[in-house]
Design a protein around this motif. Structure first.
Motif, mmCIF file in Angstrom:
data_model
loop_
_atom_site.group_PDB
_atom_site.id
_atom_site.type_symbol
_atom_site.label_atom_id
_atom_site.label_comp_id
_atom_site.label_asym_id
_atom_site.label_seq_id
_atom_site.Cartn_x
_atom_site.Cartn_y
_atom_site.Cartn_z
ATOM 1 N N SER A 256 -3.974 5.350 -8.367
ATOM 2 C CA SER A 256 -4.265 4.697 -7.101
ATOM 3 C C SER A 256 -5.106 3.431 -7.308
ATOM 4 O O SER A 256 -4.821 2.377 -6.734
ATOM 5 C CB SER A 256 -5.005 5.683 -6.185
ATOM 6 O OG SER A 256 -4.921 5.296 -4.848
ATOM 7 N N GLU A 257 -6.113 3.546 -8.154
ATOM 8 C CA GLU A 257 -6.995 2.401 -8.413
ATOM 9 C C GLU A 257 -6.245 1.263 -9.108
ATOM 10 O O GLU A 257 -6.377 0.104 -8.738
ATOM 11 C CB GLU A 257 -8.191 2.826 -9.276
ATOM 12 C CG GLU A 257 -9.114 3.846 -8.617
ATOM 13 C CD GLU A 257 -9.918 3.260 -7.459
ATOM 14 O OE1 GLU A 257 -10.518 2.190 -7.624
ATOM 15 O OE2 GLU A 257 -9.934 3.886 -6.383
ATOM 16 N N ASP B 213 0.820 -1.211 0.000
ATOM 17 C CA ASP B 213 0.000 0.000 0.000
ATOM 18 C C ASP B 213 0.860 1.269 0.000
ATOM 19 O O ASP B 213 0.433 2.315 -0.465
ATOM 20 C CB ASP B 213 -1.023 -0.019 1.140
ATOM 21 C CG ASP B 213 -0.383 -0.122 2.511
ATOM 22 O OD1 ASP B 213 0.828 -0.428 2.590
ATOM 23 O OD2 ASP B 213 -1.090 0.107 3.509
ATOM 24 N N ARG C 74 -3.718 -0.347 -6.774
ATOM 25 C CA ARG C 74 -4.362 -1.193 -5.780
ATOM 26 C C ARG C 74 -4.795 -2.524 -6.391
ATOM 27 O O ARG C 74 -4.695 -3.571 -5.760
ATOM 28 C CB ARG C 74 -5.555 -0.505 -5.128
ATOM 29 C CG ARG C 74 -6.212 -1.423 -4.088
ATOM 30 C CD ARG C 74 -7.148 -0.768 -3.144
ATOM 31 N NE ARG C 74 -6.481 0.195 -2.296
ATOM 32 C CZ ARG C 74 -6.461 1.490 -2.511
ATOM 33 N NH1 ARG C 74 -7.062 1.988 -3.555
ATOM 34 N NH2 ARG C 74 -5.838 2.291 -1.688
ATOM 35 N N ILE D 49 1.524 2.172 -3.544
ATOM 36 C CA ILE D 49 0.352 2.800 -4.176
ATOM 37 C C ILE D 49 0.447 4.313 -3.998
ATOM 38 O O ILE D 49 0.266 5.094 -4.926
ATOM 39 C CB ILE D 49 -0.968 2.283 -3.543
ATOM 40 C CG1 ILE D 49 -1.107 0.766 -3.716
ATOM 41 C CG2 ILE D 49 -2.172 3.018 -4.130
ATOM 42 C CD1 ILE D 49 -2.318 0.159 -3.020
#
Lengths: 134, 143
Positions: A44-45, A12, A48, A15
């Motif tokens: 970000s999407e 994370d 992830r 990200i």
């Protein structure tokens, strides 16, 4: 600032790093605040999705000039399980992870260009682009 | 990075001061659910003024916080979603359905103050408030 960057995505924290780099590179190209937010959110999407489905992959950021267009191209690449049914994954509300099921169609709406290549068992590559309005 | 949570009377105010990782968001959620009980808070404000991206995960975490604190008896209001974020969230197809939002901290406090007025909690049972007003049974003034 370099006009291309490659960021390994494993956690994370990566990200966050990827979207910060995307924002910085986008700013250097001359995107306005709203576009920078769209770009950072799209990264970000995609990042992830890599962590969630493939566990690791890369995000490549590239400043491009095509004809009279100038913009930012972002490639998210992984060698994860791939997407069995890409058409279905591009429908709003579809998800295999019990998530929101909005990922890819939403990202497409944020950007000007969107291409996806995926093979089950081989991995997924998503290429998105945002062009400067002239 | 941890999100500082300030206890302000019956309310908790969580101010997100920088971009948060998924783990940071989960930690904020855990902390708020816990502190609502610890401080017997009636309301929670999550201030996202300094946030530059609200993606699907962050959005879902905010919704979870609102719903979970709701189950614990506290109202949550999200404040400070700036215009670029609102635009992006709509494009992405995200919603904060069922979650109260307010423009800024001041409006958020006003919302919680109105929402958690003690006279409402004490003075009116659902039975009373559902029926027509009867003289002398309500502690509340104007209707």
């Amino acid at each position: 600032m370099a006009s291309a960057e490659r960021i390994g995505i494993r956690s994370d924290r990566d990200i966050l790093l990827a979207r910060q780099r995307g924002r910085e590179l986008g700013r250097s190209v001359g995107f306005v605040a709203t576009d920078l937010t769209l770009i950072a959110t799209a990264i970000s999407e995609l990042a992830r999705n890599i962590v969630l489905y493939a566990r690791e992959g890369v995000i490549e950021l590239r400043v491009v000039t095509e004809d009279s267009h100038r913009g930012l191209v972002i490639v998210a690449r992984d060698h994860g399980p791939g997407i069995v049914d890409v058409n279905r994954a591009m429908q709003d509300g579809y998800s295999t992870s019990g998530g929101l099921g909005l990922g890819l169609p939403g990202v497409k709406r944020l950007m000007d260009g969107f291409e996806i290549h995926s093979r089950a068992g081989r991995g997924t590559t998503v290429q998105i682009a945002k062009w400067l309005r002239t | 990075m941890d999100v500082p949570v300030l206890k302000q009377g019956p309310f908790l105010i969580a101010t997100v001061q920088s971009a948060l990782t998924d783990a940071d968001l989960a930690q904020m959620r855990r902390l708020l659910i816990e502190q609502v009980g610890k401080f017997r808070s009636r309301g929670v404000i999550v201030d996202v003024t300094a946030v530059d991206v609200l993606d699907s995960y962050a959005c879902r975490t905010l919704r979870d916080i609102a719903h979970m604190t709701g189950f614990r008896g506290a109202a949550t209001v999200i404040v400070g979603i700036h215009p670029e974020l609102a635009f992006t969230m709509v494009q992405l197809g995200l919603s904060l359905e069922g979650v109260a939002t307010a423009l800024d901290l001041e409006e958020g406090l006003a919302y919680l103050n109105a929402r958690t007025r003690p006279t409402i909690a004490r003075g009116n049972s659902p039975r009373n408030s559902a029926g027509p007003p009867r003289n002398g049974t309500h502690t509340r003034g104007k209707r």
